[in-house]
Design a protein around this motif. Structure first.
Motif, PDB file in Angstrom:
ATOM      1  N   GLN A 160      69.420 -95.673 117.057  1.00 14.72           N
ATOM      2  CA  GLN A 160      70.756 -95.417 117.600  1.00 14.72           C
ATOM      3  C   GLN A 160      70.996 -93.919 117.580  1.00 14.72           C
ATOM      4  OE1 GLN A 160      74.143 -96.922 115.444  1.00 14.72           O
ATOM      5  NE2 GLN A 160      75.437 -96.965 117.267  1.00 14.72           N
ATOM      6  N   PRO A 161      70.997 -93.271 118.729  1.00 11.82           N
ATOM      7  CA  PRO A 161      71.250 -91.825 118.777  1.00 11.82           C
ATOM      8  C   PRO A 161      72.626 -91.507 118.188  1.00 11.82           C
ATOM      9  CG  PRO A 161      70.379 -92.602 120.867  1.00 11.82           C
ATOM     10  CD  PRO A 161      70.707 -93.814 120.068  1.00 11.82           C
ATOM     11  N   MET A 162      72.670 -90.489 117.343  1.00 15.10           N
ATOM     12  CA  MET A 162      73.904 -90.103 116.669  1.00 15.10           C
ATOM     13  C   MET A 162      74.242 -88.661 117.012  1.00 15.10           C
ATOM     14  SD  MET A 162      74.510 -92.928 114.943  1.00 15.10           S
ATOM     15  CE  MET A 162      75.671 -92.556 113.626  1.00 15.10           C
ATOM     16  N   GLY A 163      75.517 -88.334 116.866  1.00 19.50           N
ATOM     17  CA  GLY A 163      75.969 -86.970 117.094  1.00 19.50           C
ATOM     18  C   GLY A 163      76.934 -86.560 115.999  1.00 19.50           C
ATOM     19  N   VAL A 164      77.154 -85.277 115.868  1.00 20.74           N
ATOM     20  CA  VAL A 164      78.066 -84.741 114.855  1.00 20.74           C
ATOM     21  C   VAL A 164      79.421 -84.503 115.502  1.00 20.74           C
ATOM     22  CG1 VAL A 164      78.488 -82.906 113.187  1.00 20.74           C
ATOM     23  CG2 VAL A 164      76.144 -83.633 113.669  1.00 20.74           C
ATOM     24  N   LYS A 165      80.470 -85.115 114.912  1.00 22.36           N
ATOM     25  CA  LYS A 165      81.822 -84.924 115.440  1.00 22.36           C
ATOM     26  C   LYS A 165      82.394 -83.595 114.934  1.00 22.36           C
ATOM     27  CE  LYS A 165      83.643 -88.802 113.943  1.00 22.36           C
ATOM     28  NZ  LYS A 165      84.620 -89.912 113.798  1.00 22.36           N
ATOM     29  N   GLN A 166      83.564 -83.257 115.445  1.00 22.23           N
ATOM     30  CA  GLN A 166      84.181 -81.985 115.095  1.00 22.23           C
ATOM     31  C   GLN A 166      84.491 -81.882 113.598  1.00 22.23           C
ATOM     32  OE1 GLN A 166      84.851 -79.227 116.939  1.00 22.23           O
ATOM     33  NE2 GLN A 166      83.714 -80.148 118.627  1.00 22.23           N
ATOM     34  N   GLU A 221      80.228 -91.808 121.240  1.00 23.39           N
ATOM     35  CA  GLU A 221      81.532 -91.552 120.643  1.00 23.39           C
ATOM     36  C   GLU A 221      81.724 -90.062 120.356  1.00 23.39           C
ATOM     37  OE1 GLU A 221      83.827 -92.469 116.423  1.00 23.39           O
ATOM     38  OE2 GLU A 221      82.364 -93.946 117.188  1.00 23.39           O
ATOM     39  N   ALA A 222      80.668 -89.416 119.853  1.00 19.81           N
ATOM     40  CA  ALA A 222      80.766 -87.985 119.543  1.00 19.81           C
ATOM     41  C   ALA A 222      80.991 -87.168 120.808  1.00 19.81           C
ATOM     42  CB  ALA A 222      79.500 -87.526 118.826  1.00 19.81           C
ATOM     43  N   ILE A 223      80.268 -87.514 121.884  1.00 20.65           N
ATOM     44  CA  ILE A 223      80.420 -86.788 123.161  1.00 20.65           C
ATOM     45  C   ILE A 223      81.807 -87.015 123.731  1.00 20.65           C
ATOM     46  CG2 ILE A 223      79.618 -86.678 125.553  1.00 20.65           C
ATOM     47  CD1 ILE A 223      76.808 -87.295 124.514  1.00 20.65           C
ATOM     48  N   SER A 224      82.293 -88.279 123.615  1.00 17.87           N
ATOM     49  CA  SER A 224      83.620 -88.602 124.141  1.00 17.87           C
ATOM     50  C   SER A 224      84.693 -87.792 123.418  1.00 17.87           C
ATOM     51  CB  SER A 224      83.883 -90.105 123.965  1.00 17.87           C
ATOM     52  OG  SER A 224      85.211 -90.409 124.327  1.00 17.87           O
ATOM     53  N   GLN A 225      84.576 -87.669 122.122  1.00 14.70           N
ATOM     54  CA  GLN A 225      85.560 -86.897 121.369  1.00 14.70           C
ATOM     55  C   GLN A 225      85.535 -85.429 121.780  1.00 14.70           C
ATOM     56  OE1 GLN A 225      84.944 -85.844 117.197  1.00 14.70           O
ATOM     57  NE2 GLN A 225      86.934 -86.759 116.706  1.00 14.70           N
ATOM     58  N   CYS A 226      84.304 -84.891 121.932  1.00 15.05           N
ATOM     59  CA  CYS A 226      84.190 -83.491 122.354  1.00 15.05           C
ATOM     60  C   CYS A 226      84.823 -83.268 123.723  1.00 15.05           C
ATOM     61  CB  CYS A 226      82.725 -83.066 122.381  1.00 15.05           C
ATOM     62  SG  CYS A 226      81.999 -82.900 120.742  1.00 15.05           S
ATOM     63  N   ASN A 227      84.606 -84.212 124.659  1.00 15.86           N
ATOM     64  CA  ASN A 227      85.164 -84.089 126.008  1.00 15.86           C
ATOM     65  C   ASN A 227      86.692 -84.149 125.970  1.00 15.86           C
ATOM     66  OD1 ASN A 227      82.655 -83.859 127.181  1.00 15.86           O
ATOM     67  ND2 ASN A 227      82.461 -86.057 127.617  1.00 15.86           N
ATOM     68  N   MET A 228      87.222 -85.061 125.134  1.00 15.75           N
ATOM     69  CA  MET A 228      88.676 -85.195 125.036  1.00 15.75           C
ATOM     70  C   MET A 228      89.293 -83.919 124.469  1.00 15.75           C
ATOM     71  SD  MET A 228      89.018 -89.113 123.603  1.00 15.75           S
ATOM     72  CE  MET A 228      90.768 -88.905 123.291  1.00 15.75           C
ATOM     73  N   GLU A 229      88.664 -83.354 123.451  1.00 16.17           N
ATOM     74  CA  GLU A 229      89.192 -82.129 122.860  1.00 16.17           C
ATOM     75  C   GLU A 229      89.074 -80.960 123.823  1.00 16.17           C
ATOM     76  OE1 GLU A 229      87.270 -81.585 119.161  1.00 16.17           O
ATOM     77  OE2 GLU A 229      88.273 -83.280 118.182  1.00 16.17           O
ATOM     78  N   SER A 230      88.000 -80.986 124.625  1.00 13.92           N
ATOM     79  CA  SER A 230      87.818 -79.924 125.618  1.00 13.92           C
ATOM     80  C   SER A 230      88.915 -79.992 126.675  1.00 13.92           C
ATOM     81  CB  SER A 230      86.435 -80.040 126.254  1.00 13.92           C
ATOM     82  OG  SER A 230      86.275 -79.082 127.269  1.00 13.92           O
ATOM     83  N   CYS A 231      89.216 -81.229 127.150  1.00 13.77           N
ATOM     84  CA  CYS A 231      90.274 -81.407 128.152  1.00 13.77           C
ATOM     85  C   CYS A 231      91.621 -80.981 127.589  1.00 13.77           C
ATOM     86  CB  CYS A 231      90.336 -82.864 128.590  1.00 13.77           C
ATOM     87  SG  CYS A 231      88.888 -83.393 129.553  1.00 13.77           S
TER      88      CYS A 231
END
Length: 533
Positions: free
Chosen positions: A503-509, A518-528
């Motif tokens: 399961q590919p994982m990412g580091v959240k803010q 989920e990590a990418i989605s959070q980054c995109n939302m914060e960017s917007c």
């Protein structure tokens, strides 16, 4: 010996005491080291227990009573046959033979030491193996009788075995029954009693309010004294599991800490027994609130180590040596290492002098960065190896200890361990993105050696060491070949992910890890959100 023969003699109303004693002596000799029994003879053994209690309740010779108790002790190793013993009548018989029926300041006089010791051994086995016996021991106030008995210890004195098994039984009651534990602390004042017993066993002389005189020429602690001291320490461990909120409690905890410092500084007649004694002292210290641990290093009258603010770090060095010895054993890490890790971690977190001293021993300024942090024989190497141990508790304890020594700074920790070894701790603490933990530490900076500064740009942050230059596998590839290999790698990851192998994982803010989407989605939302501002 056939159990039927034993039963026939014991059940017979015409057998005299000598015949019963003789047949039981033979049975005991054959079964002295028996710990597993034939299931087919369970009812016979239960019947034998019943008959033994009947005989013990009669007025028979002490030698016959002792032999019956020895047989009962052997049978009590099987918890399934204790029904006839774990009754009010059975427990009263054993309590009378153990001279425990007195309460308050008076206890029955011990006329037959061997008989009392054998009865105490039986009670230890029966109470350990039977819940019903545990409840009856509370109802019959065994703890009160034991405390009254042990108060004789520093007065008229008790034989070694009577004192030892009285302390062992008190330990079992304090471990198995929370109500008895509370009663021991409050009504029976058992903490003060056990402190007095330790003072007597260890021949403690106070040279300050919380400072014990150290006799450098004192002989090793005798083995019998060591046995009694360990039982007292185990009982104190149980009694200090809950908080001490009053002023008297704080005084008791400081006294205990001072005595534990003394215990850690003495030796017994064998190295193994010394380690065992020190282990019990460390377990007990791990219950003491960190506020009181300054007693361990506040030993002014016997000198100090000037470079650590005049504090005496002898006992801290003993803890370090104990930790290294347990690591070098290479087994039983969880029980052997977790308490000393916990004690040194909390001491370092709350006492700057202790942290600085331990760090100087464990994490001295880096010079050798050509080898991996986990490779080598230094204390640092050994601890870094434990950061990837299969036991989660050991792994977390070792990592937390090093993290605290680094003042909970991610950058400092990675300097000594490498990112790969520290990833588990950082993920658990939400610090994969860097930063600091929540501890409060002084602002003094660590000084790097010239060797480290010169090689720092070449250190691989993942492995934590300088690697030999490796040939670049894509150096001679065309751009098209590089793109092809990159797409091939992506497809491989995608296939493994779809099959739920990885399961590919990412580091959240916030520094914690989450599934990559989920990590990418959070980054995109914060960017917007940032763009709209």
């Amino acid at each position: 010996m056939d159990l039927n023969i034993v039963l026939s003699k014991v059940e017979s109303r015409i057998s005299n005491e000598e015949e019963i004693e003789s047949v039981l002596r033979e049975y005991n000799r054959e079964n002295s080291r028996t710990f597993s029994f034939d299931l087919k003879e369970e009812e016979k053994r239960k019947k034998l227990c019943e008959e033994l209690i009947r005989i013990l309740g009669k007025d028979v010779q002490a030698s016959c009573q002792t032999m019956c108790l020895e047989t009962l002790r052997i049978l009590s190793r099987d918890k399934k046959v204790l029904g006839p013993v774990a009754t009010k009548q059975g427990m009263l018989v054993l309590a009378q033979l153990a001279a425990l029926q007195g309460t308050g300041e008076s206890v029955p006089e011990i006329l037959e030491v061997g008989l009392v010791v054998e009865a105490l051994k039986c009670l230890c086995n029966v109470i350990f193996n039977s819940v019903a016996a545990q409840q009856l021991s509370a109802e019959l106030s065994f703890a009160s009788g034991l405390c009254a008995r042990l108060r004789m210890y520093t007065g008229q004195g008790l034989s070694h075995e009577v004192a030892l098994f009285s302390l062992r039984l008190l330990f079992l009651l304090s471990a198995l029954l929370t109500d008895v534990r509370s009663c021991l602390r409050q009504e029976l004042k058992a903490v003060d009693l056990l402190i007095e017993i330790l003072e007597h066993i260890l021949s403690i002389k106070w040279v300050g309010k919380y400072e014990v005189a150290v006799d450098l020429e004192a002989p090793p602690l005798p083995l019998e004294d060591n046995e009694r001291a360990m039982e007292a320490l185990k009982t104190l461990f149980n009694l200090t599991l809950s908080d001490f909120n009053d002023e008297d409690g704080a005084h008791q905890l400081r006294l205990i800490t001072a005595i534990m410092r003394h215990v850690l500084m003495i030796k017994t007649q064998t190295e193994d027994k010394t380690e065992e004694l020190h282990s019990h002292a460390i377990n007990l210290l791990s219950n003491i609130p960190v506020l009181f641990l300054d007693v361990m290093i506040s030993v002014q009258s016997q000198g100090g180590i000037e470079e650590y603010s005049g504090k005496n770090m002898d006992v801290i060095q003993v803890l370090l040596d104990f930790m290294v010895k347990r690591i070098d054993k290479g087994s039983n890490f969880k029980e052997g290492l977790t308490p000393v890790f916990s004690l040194m971690t909390e001491s370092s977190r709350h006492h700057r002098d202790i942290r600085k001293y331990i760090k100087a021993q464990v994490l001295p300024p880096l010079k050798d960065v050509k080898n991996r942090p986990e490779v080598g024989t230094t204390i640092r190497n050994k601890l870094v190896r434990l950061m990837t141990h299969v036991d989660t508790g050991v792994k977390q304890s070792a990592a937390e200890f090093l993290f605290v020594l680094c003042k909970e700074s991610v950058d400092n920790l990675l300097k000594y361990t490498g990112y790969g070894n520290a990833a588990g701790l950082l993920a658990a603490r939400g610090l994969l993105a860097g930063g600091r933990g929540g501890g409060q530490y002084s602002e003094d900076e660590d000084s790097d050696t010239e060797e480290y500064k010169s090689l720092k740009p070449f250190i691989n942050p993942i492995t934590g060491h300088v690697e030999e230059p490796m040939p670049n596998p894509i150096e001679e590839m065309t751009e098209e070949q590089k793109e092809y290999e990159a797409l091939k790698l992506v497809n491989m990851f995608d296939q493994l992910s779809r099959q739920q192998i990885i399961q590919p994982m990412g580091v959240k803010q916030d520094g914690t890890i989450a599934p990559l989407a989920e990590a990418i989605s959070q980054c995109n939302m914060e960017s917007c959100s940032s763009d709209s501002d």
